[in-house]
Write a protein that holds these residues in place. Structure first.
Motif, PDB file in Angstrom:
ATOM      1  N   ARG A 116       0.013   5.840  -6.361  1.00  0.00           N
ATOM      2  CA  ARG A 116      -1.380   5.617  -6.486  1.00  0.00           C
ATOM      3  C   ARG A 116      -1.974   6.340  -7.935  1.00  0.00           C
ATOM      4  NH1 ARG A 116      -5.237   5.416  -1.424  1.00  0.00           N
ATOM      5  NH2 ARG A 116      -4.134   4.091   0.027  1.00  0.00           N
ATOM      6  N   GLU A 117      -1.230   7.679  -7.983  1.00  0.00           N
ATOM      7  CA  GLU A 117      -1.583   8.018  -9.168  1.00  0.00           C
ATOM      8  C   GLU A 117      -1.335   7.488 -10.368  1.00  0.00           C
ATOM      9  OE1 GLU A 117      -0.030  12.063  -8.963  1.00  0.00           O
ATOM     10  OE2 GLU A 117      -0.923  12.667  -7.283  1.00  0.00           O
TER      11      GLU A 117
ATOM     12  N   ASP B  19      -3.611   4.579 -10.961  1.00  0.00           N
ATOM     13  CA  ASP B  19      -4.844   4.838 -11.319  1.00  0.00           C
ATOM     14  C   ASP B  19      -4.880   5.038 -12.897  1.00  0.00           C
ATOM     15  OD1 ASP B  19      -6.019   4.730  -8.852  1.00  0.00           O
ATOM     16  OD2 ASP B  19      -5.968   6.839  -8.450  1.00  0.00           O
TER      17      ASP B  19
ATOM     18  N   THR C 246       0.888  -1.045  -0.006  1.00  0.00           N
ATOM     19  CA  THR C 246      -0.122   0.061  -0.045  1.00  0.00           C
ATOM     20  C   THR C 246       0.900   1.149   0.040  1.00  0.00           C
ATOM     21  OG1 THR C 246      -0.202   0.033   2.280  1.00  0.00           O
ATOM     22  CG2 THR C 246      -1.766  -1.150   1.282  1.00  0.00           C
TER      23      THR C 246
ATOM     24  N   LYS D 127      -2.537   8.073   0.817  1.00  0.00           N
ATOM     25  CA  LYS D 127      -3.434   8.898   0.015  1.00  0.00           C
ATOM     26  C   LYS D 127      -2.474   9.805  -0.783  1.00  0.00           C
ATOM     27  CE  LYS D 127      -7.723   7.917   2.513  1.00  0.00           C
ATOM     28  NZ  LYS D 127      -8.657   8.541   3.292  1.00  0.00           N
ATOM     29  N   LYS D 128      -3.117  10.073  -2.041  1.00  0.00           N
ATOM     30  CA  LYS D 128      -2.156  10.903  -2.824  1.00  0.00           C
ATOM     31  C   LYS D 128      -0.921  10.903  -3.131  1.00  0.00           C
ATOM     32  CE  LYS D 128      -5.659  14.752  -1.605  1.00  0.00           C
ATOM     33  NZ  LYS D 128      -5.546  15.978  -0.903  1.00  0.00           N
ATOM     34  N   ASP D 129      -0.427   9.707  -2.816  1.00  0.00           N
ATOM     35  CA  ASP D 129       1.004   9.187  -3.140  1.00  0.00           C
ATOM     36  C   ASP D 129       0.987   9.217  -4.864  1.00  0.00           C
ATOM     37  OD1 ASP D 129       3.494   8.050  -1.675  1.00  0.00           O
ATOM     38  OD2 ASP D 129       3.125   7.245  -3.686  1.00  0.00           O
TER      39      ASP D 129
ATOM     40  N   SER E   3       6.659   5.494   0.959  1.00  0.00           N
ATOM     41  CA  SER E   3       6.008   6.564   0.510  1.00  0.00           C
ATOM     42  C   SER E   3       6.899   7.019  -0.465  1.00  0.00           C
ATOM     43  CB  SER E   3       5.688   7.687   1.699  1.00  0.00           C
ATOM     44  OG  SER E   3       6.655   8.070   2.190  1.00  0.00           O
TER      45      SER E   3
END
Length: 314
Positions: free
Chosen positions: A199-200, A203, A191, A194-196, A300
């Protein structure tokens, strides 16, 4: 829905590839533990001189001097200077490059011929750079990699290769990105906050095939083989510099002779291939990453940059 079917629908497939610090012009920070007898640190003045090659590299890009770019770079930046430089000679705009200043140098002790250091430039925006000595001179291996949020400042020393804790986690960081980006069902347990940036990127890989319909798009994600480097962080953990290679293959839908929604613009396509339209294309992007690995193998993304390295038709 079975995971295999979901992976196929998303069009994602994987090819697993698998001290001291100083500020420019300022007094070096307090050194860490004495290095081994066989280790030698890069001197602050040497790092400052190496950092100056960025001015020569920027000039080479402005002048479309591909041989000079080849000479001044290695690893990721060398890959990004090959076909991408040739494309600028065919009309593709040269990359806009900022002049970076106010640099701080992180100078780990190195063993043998493996000499490298990391620079953190503060202006005009914080960005990391990785420099590697190529045997005859210094070369830029990665950078600029713009910082997202607050930059992390290493303690100075390199992560020991035989470290059973931090060393293992640092070595596994690139593979965990690969696992995360090729695991749409999320069963791996990897994992990111958020907004890492990871993740972008995930997506984008998931959504792009839907956005280009009726064209068909599939993507391979793999590790970019090369000099991944890791520096110790104060209080534990590591800062890891590594890279991914993402290959996108886009093909026109049934009954069509050209792409309806090409993922790269006409100017870019013409620069790389000499053509304004195509029935299919294959683009290779390099994603440079600076990752913080903290307690419990938490990851991160501290800095990230994505650039197109190659584009072909067919």
């Amino acid at each position: 829905m079975p995971r295999r079917l979901l992976v196929l629908l998303l069009g994602l497939c994987v090819t697993a590839g698998c001290g001291a610090t100083a500020s420019g012009g300022s007094t070096p920070r307090e050194a860490g533990p004495p290095p081994e007898a066989s280790a030698r640190a890069v001197e602050p003045a040497e790092a400052a001189r190496a950092f100056e090659l960025l001015d020569r590299l920027d000039r080479a890009w402005r002048e479309r001097d591909c041989p000079a770019i080849e000479e001044l770079t290695t690893w990721a930046e060398n890959t990004l200077g090959g076909r991408a430089c040739e494309a600028t000679r065919n009309g593709r705009p040269a990359p806009a490059r900022k002049r970076y200043t106010d640099a701080e140098f992180f100078l780990p002790a190195t063993v043998g011929a493996d000499r490298w250091f990391v620079a953190l430039a503060r202006r005009p925006v914080p960005a990391y750079f990785l420099f590697v000595h190529g045997g005859d001179d210094w070369r830029l291996a990665a950078g600029p990699i713009p910082v997202r949020g607050e930059p992390r400042e290493p303690a100075g020393g390199a992560v020991p290769a035989d470290d059973p804790g931090t060393g293992v986690e640092a070595r596994l960081a690139p593979q965990r990105y690969l696992t995360y980006l090729t695991d749409p069902a999320g069963v791996s347990g990897v994992t990111f906050p958020k907004k890492d940036a990871a993740r972008e990127l995930f997506d984008e890989l998931v959504q792009r095939p839907r956005k280009v319909r009726p064209d068909r798009l599939a993507s391979d994600v793999r590790l970019l083989v090369g000099p991944e480097r890791a520096l110790l962080l104060p209080g534990g953990g590591a800062l890891v510099i590594h890279a991914l290679e993402i290959e996108h293959r886009q093909r026109a839908g049934p009954g069509r002779t050209s792409l309806r929604h090409p993922i790269y613009g006409e100017e870019v396509l013409r620069g790389f291939t000499g053509k304004g339209r195509a029935a299919g294309l294959t683009g290779t992007e390099i994603v440079l990453l600076v990752t913080e690995v903290s307690g419990g193998a938490k990851l991160s993304t501290v800095a990230a940059r994505s650039s197109l390295a190659d584009l072909t038709t067919g």
